[in-house]
Design an enzyme around this catalytic site. Structure first.
Site, short mmCIF file in Angstrom:
data_model
loop_
_atom_site.label_atom_id
_atom_site.label_comp_id
_atom_site.label_asym_id
_atom_site.label_seq_id
_atom_site.Cartn_x
_atom_site.Cartn_y
_atom_site.Cartn_z
N ARG A 274 44.35 42.26 41.92
CA ARG A 274 45.00 41.98 43.19
C ARG A 274 46.14 42.96 43.41
NH1 ARG A 274 47.94 38.24 42.85
NH2 ARG A 274 47.50 37.48 40.77
N TYR B 61 37.61 44.02 45.03
CA TYR B 61 37.79 43.30 43.77
C TYR B 61 38.40 41.91 43.93
CZ TYR B 61 38.20 42.92 38.71
OH TYR B 61 38.04 42.53 37.40
N LYS C 112 41.88 33.12 46.79
CA LYS C 112 43.33 33.13 46.93
C LYS C 112 43.76 33.12 48.40
CE LYS C 112 43.70 33.47 42.50
NZ LYS C 112 44.23 32.38 41.67
N HIS D 138 47.87 26.46 42.68
CA HIS D 138 47.24 27.34 41.69
C HIS D 138 47.12 26.55 40.38
CE1 HIS D 138 47.39 31.58 39.60
NE2 HIS D 138 46.15 31.18 39.82
N SER E 34 48.73 33.64 36.70
CA SER E 34 47.49 34.36 36.45
C SER E 34 47.42 34.86 35.01
CB SER E 34 47.39 35.53 37.42
OG SER E 34 47.48 35.05 38.75
N CYS F 175 47.32 33.23 32.23
CA CYS F 175 48.20 32.52 31.29
C CYS F 175 47.54 31.27 30.72
CB CYS F 175 49.52 32.16 31.96
SG CYS F 175 50.56 33.61 32.23
N GLY F 176 46.22 31.19 30.79
CA GLY F 176 45.55 30.14 30.04
C GLY F 176 45.02 28.95 30.82
N THR G 141 42.06 28.73 32.44
CA THR G 141 40.65 28.54 32.11
C THR G 141 40.51 27.93 30.71
OG1 THR G 141 40.07 30.39 33.52
CG2 THR G 141 38.41 29.69 31.95
N ASP H 175 41.23 26.93 38.38
CA ASP H 175 42.15 27.86 39.04
C ASP H 175 42.89 27.28 40.24
OD1 ASP H 175 43.21 30.56 39.00
OD2 ASP H 175 42.08 30.94 40.85
N ASN I 286 41.91 43.11 32.94
CA ASN I 286 41.64 42.12 33.99
C ASN I 286 40.14 42.08 34.33
OD1 ASN I 286 42.47 40.11 35.91
ND2 ASN I 286 42.31 41.63 37.55
N ARG J 186 36.45 40.50 34.40
CA ARG J 186 36.19 39.08 34.67
C ARG J 186 34.71 38.76 34.66
NH1 ARG J 186 40.89 35.76 36.68
NH2 ARG J 186 42.62 37.20 36.48
P1 GTP Z 1 43.73 33.46 36.42
O1 GTP Z 1 42.25 33.31 36.47
O2 GTP Z 1 44.18 34.89 36.46
O3 GTP Z 1 44.47 32.62 37.40
O4 GTP Z 1 44.24 33.03 34.97
P2 GTP Z 1 44.03 31.86 33.93
O5 GTP Z 1 45.31 31.13 33.85
O6 GTP Z 1 42.79 31.09 34.15
O7 GTP Z 1 43.89 32.74 32.66
P3 GTP Z 1 43.04 32.58 31.35
O8 GTP Z 1 42.82 31.18 30.94
O9 GTP Z 1 41.82 33.40 31.50
O10 GTP Z 1 44.08 33.28 30.37
C1 GTP Z 1 43.66 34.20 29.47
C2 GTP Z 1 44.77 34.71 28.58
O11 GTP Z 1 45.60 33.66 28.07
C3 GTP Z 1 44.13 35.36 27.38
O12 GTP Z 1 44.90 36.47 27.03
C4 GTP Z 1 44.20 34.27 26.32
O13 GTP Z 1 44.15 34.80 25.03
C5 GTP Z 1 45.54 33.65 26.64
N1 GTP Z 1 45.65 32.24 26.20
C6 GTP Z 1 45.02 31.18 26.75
N2 GTP Z 1 45.36 30.03 26.09
C7 GTP Z 1 46.25 30.40 25.14
C8 GTP Z 1 46.98 29.69 24.14
O14 GTP Z 1 46.92 28.48 24.02
N3 GTP Z 1 47.80 30.42 23.34
C9 GTP Z 1 47.93 31.77 23.44
N4 GTP Z 1 48.75 32.41 22.63
N5 GTP Z 1 47.24 32.48 24.37
C10 GTP Z 1 46.43 31.81 25.20
C1 SPV Z 2 44.52 35.31 39.67
O1 SPV Z 2 44.95 36.47 39.65
O2 SPV Z 2 45.27 34.31 39.63
C2 SPV Z 2 43.06 35.08 39.69
C3 SPV Z 2 42.18 36.23 39.84
O3 SPV Z 2 42.64 33.93 39.60
S1 SPV Z 2 41.95 36.76 41.47
O4 SPV Z 2 40.96 35.90 42.09
O5 SPV Z 2 41.49 38.13 41.46
O6 SPV Z 2 43.19 36.65 42.19
MN MN Z 3 44.30 32.40 39.50
#
Ligand code: GTP
Ligand code: SPV
Ligand code: MN
Length: 599
Positions: free
Chosen positions: A75, A215, A224, A244, A266, A268-269, A271, A293, A383, A385
């Protein structure tokens, strides 16, 4: 490709598509029905043109790999605009331009922008088709990649047009990669226009215009742009919340279900947390996924909050996803999945950093170059996906398609904080919880362009996604809470604290279930907590430690905070508050004062 006939008699929709066709001048117009046959045909065309690679069907049935232009990988917040009539309504955290001037500029850019391409018309529903919590959008786009992604991420097709009827409300979404083709000109593998990208929202008009990027959140406009930026404005006007947030269900050994919504910035975990697998020693505890999300959350007639996931798929971060960290996400992308910017293995499968402890001996990386383990580059973009159908998720919640949503009992806010912030604490009150969300900080990730690792304020993980003045958004949260019969409890978590040697102090991932159990029991009025200046804290003995050897000494360090340092950090909140001050609800100031006095 030739035109097909629309199967709607919605006059305003037909008129709008006609206007877009006239302006963009595509060679053909296709109304999308969201069918598998339609997707197969588009994939075949994209494989033929070199835009897509079909993966090995024995390993990844019906899966495709795309490599984007290296200048179009995330983004672009700098190029994202909220064009409300008044600049003050967009607030200091959004880019703003005068809507009429912006419209002129966009009309110039869009005139003839689809020459040589097909314009696809995608009718989509965010939320289960026909749900009172759902909203409909129609996206026109010149990117077949967007069509096949939207088909996974949203509900697309005739059922949506049927709900729309002859005069239903829809959010018009216009998208172009911004690269018209001259006669005979060969297309690039990933057409885009990175020097001239615009992602523009007209909140009063409830419309979206996006140019130059193909993208993710820049291009899949239901996500978003509609489900957060435009929906946050709808939610403000009609008394609900567009967040979010992931939504998950926790089932205890007695079979009682509690739903929790959590906002983390984004990458930060979300998923991972949405699909968490409890440690096996926590017998009888089960987690199910509603969404990973975005959450649309509305007060019900009974004074409780009910949430739906407006999406129908996962657009998940690939790197770091493994059988160890998130087996459910891995299972979700086992078939029918689109991969973008990950590496290709020699046997036609995908790989990314963290998928297996041992990387393959040879790969083609996300830029299309040969890659070997010692080469000094990452194989997949940070990033990168996967776009996976939600139906693939092994831990999908049974109520995921319920038209009325699931009852939310707890909100969790969390950021990526290397230091100072304890693992978990509970807000004393709703307004204290709103303050915790409003003052959230997080270290920047690769999900957006910017300097990775620097701490920025990201209120409720909505900084890039709130379609109006951030302080009015806090006020809206306060107002929603006031009218609830049963307001969810609010918590703050930090999985990312590090010790002096730079190691994570908390194992995270599945082990977060121990924290989640405490949260759920607190929300149900059961678990114990001790009062502290920050909020309610679990003591060592309040956590379920079965199956994990984590000492009380480590716990005390993980949960510790320095009163003086914490007090000083409220100065960083001040920076945000000062920029918002003429709209800031007084509760935010009082909560800060209370925090300082407690400290
Ligand atoms: P968006 O799709 O961008 O909104 O993000 P999201 O919050 O769904 O991100 P996602 O769950 O894919 O986060 C992935 C990142 O967080 C990876 O780098 C993981 O290793 C890290 N991560 C997720 N859970 C944990 C945790 O409990 N501890 C640590 N240290 N890292 C974590
Ligand atoms: C985020 O960045 O929080 C996402 C990925 O979930 S995107 O849909 O590209 O914004
Ligand atoms: Mn997101």
């Amino acid at each position: 490709m030739s035109d097909n006939q629309p199967t709607t008699s919605h006059a305003a929709l037909l008129k709008w598509v006609g206007k877009m066709t006239e302006m963009c001048r595509p060679d053909a117009v296709r109304w999308c029905d969201g069918s598998a046959a339609e997707a197969d045909k588009l994939f075949a065309e994209m494989v033929k043109s070199g835009m897509a690679i079909k993966l090995n069907s024995a390993k990844r049935p019906n899966c495709y790999l795309f490599r984007s232009d290296p200048r179009d990988v995330a983004r672009v917040e700098k190029r994202t605009f909220i064009c409300s009539v008044s600049k003050d309504d967009a607030g200091p955290t959004n880019n703003w331009e005068e809507p009429r001037a912006m419209r002129h500029k966009l009309t110039d850019m869009f005139t003839g922008c689809m020459v040589g391409r097909t314009m696809y018309v995608i009718p989509f529903s965010m939320g289960p088709v026909g749900s009172p919590l759902a909203h409909i959008g129609v996206q026109v786009t010149d990117s077949p990649y967007v069509v096949v992604n939207m088909r996974i991420m949203a509900r697309v097709g005739q059922a949506v047009l049927d709900v729309l009827g002859t005069d239903g409300f829809f959010v018009p979404c216009v998208h172009s990669v911004g690269q018209p083709l001259a006669p005979g000109q060969k297309d690039s593998r990933w057409p885009c226009n990175p020097d001239n990208t615009y992602i523009v929202h007209f909140p009063e008009e409830r419309s979206i215009v996006s140019y130059g990027s193909g993208y993710g959140g820049n291009a899949l406009l239901g996500k978003k742009c509609l489900a957060l930026r435009i929906a946050s404005c709808m939610a403000r006007d009609h008394g609900w919340l567009a967040e979010h947030m992931l939504i998950l269900g926790v089932e205890n050994p007695e079979g009682e279900k509690t739903y929790v919504a959590a906002a983390f910035p984004s990458a930060c975990g979300k998923t991972n947390f949405a699909m968490i697998i409890p440690p096996k020693e926590m017998k009888g505890w089960k987690v199910t996924t509603v969404g990973d999300d975005i959450g649309w959350i509305k007060p019900g007639a009974d004074g409780r909050l009910y949430g739906i996931n407006p999406e129908n798929g996962f657009f998940g971060v690939a790197p770091g996803t493994s059988a160890e960290t998130n087996p459910n996400a891995l299972a979700s992308c086992a078939k029918d999945t689109i991969f973008t910017n990950v590496a290709l293995t020699d046997d036609g499968d995908v790989w990314w950093e963290g998928l297996t402890p041992q990387p393959p001996a040879h790969l083609i990386d996300w830029t299309g170059q040969d890659w070997t383990p010692g080469c000094g580059r990452v194989s997949s973009h940070p990033n990168s996906r996967f776009t996976a159908p939600i139906a693939n998720c092994p831990c999908l919640d049974s109520a995921v398609n319920d038209l009325n949503g699931v009852p939310i009992k707890a909100f969790v806010f969390g950021g990526r904080r290397m230091s100072d912030v304890p693992l978990v604490y509970q807000a004393f009150t709703w307004s204290h919880g709103v303050y915790l969300g409003a003052t959230m900080g997080s270290e920047q990730t690769a999900a957006a362009e910017g300097s990775i690792g620097t701490l920025r304020r990201d209120p409720m993980a909505m900084l890039p996604f709130c379609g109006y003045h951030m302080a009015d958004y806090f006020r809206h949260w306060l107002k929603v809470g006031k009218h609830l019969e049963e307001a969810p409890r609010i918590f703050h978590v930090n999985w990312f604290r590090k010790d002096s040697s730079g190691k994570y102090m908390w194992p995270g991932f599945g082990q977060n279930m121990r924290v989640l159990r405490w949260i759920v029991e607190r929300a149900n009025g059961r678990a114990f907590a001790k009062e502290s200046p920050l909020g309610w804290l679990p003591r060592y003995q309040d956590i379920d430690w079965r199956g994990l050897n984590y000492t009380k000494e480590k716990w005390d360090e993980l949960m510790s905070f320095d009163r003086a340092r914490t007090a000083h950090q409220t100065l960083a909140h001040e920076e945000l508050f000062i920029s918002l001050f003429d709209h800031l609800p007084k509760e935010m100031i009082f909560e800060r004062e209370l925090l300082l006095s407690r400290l």
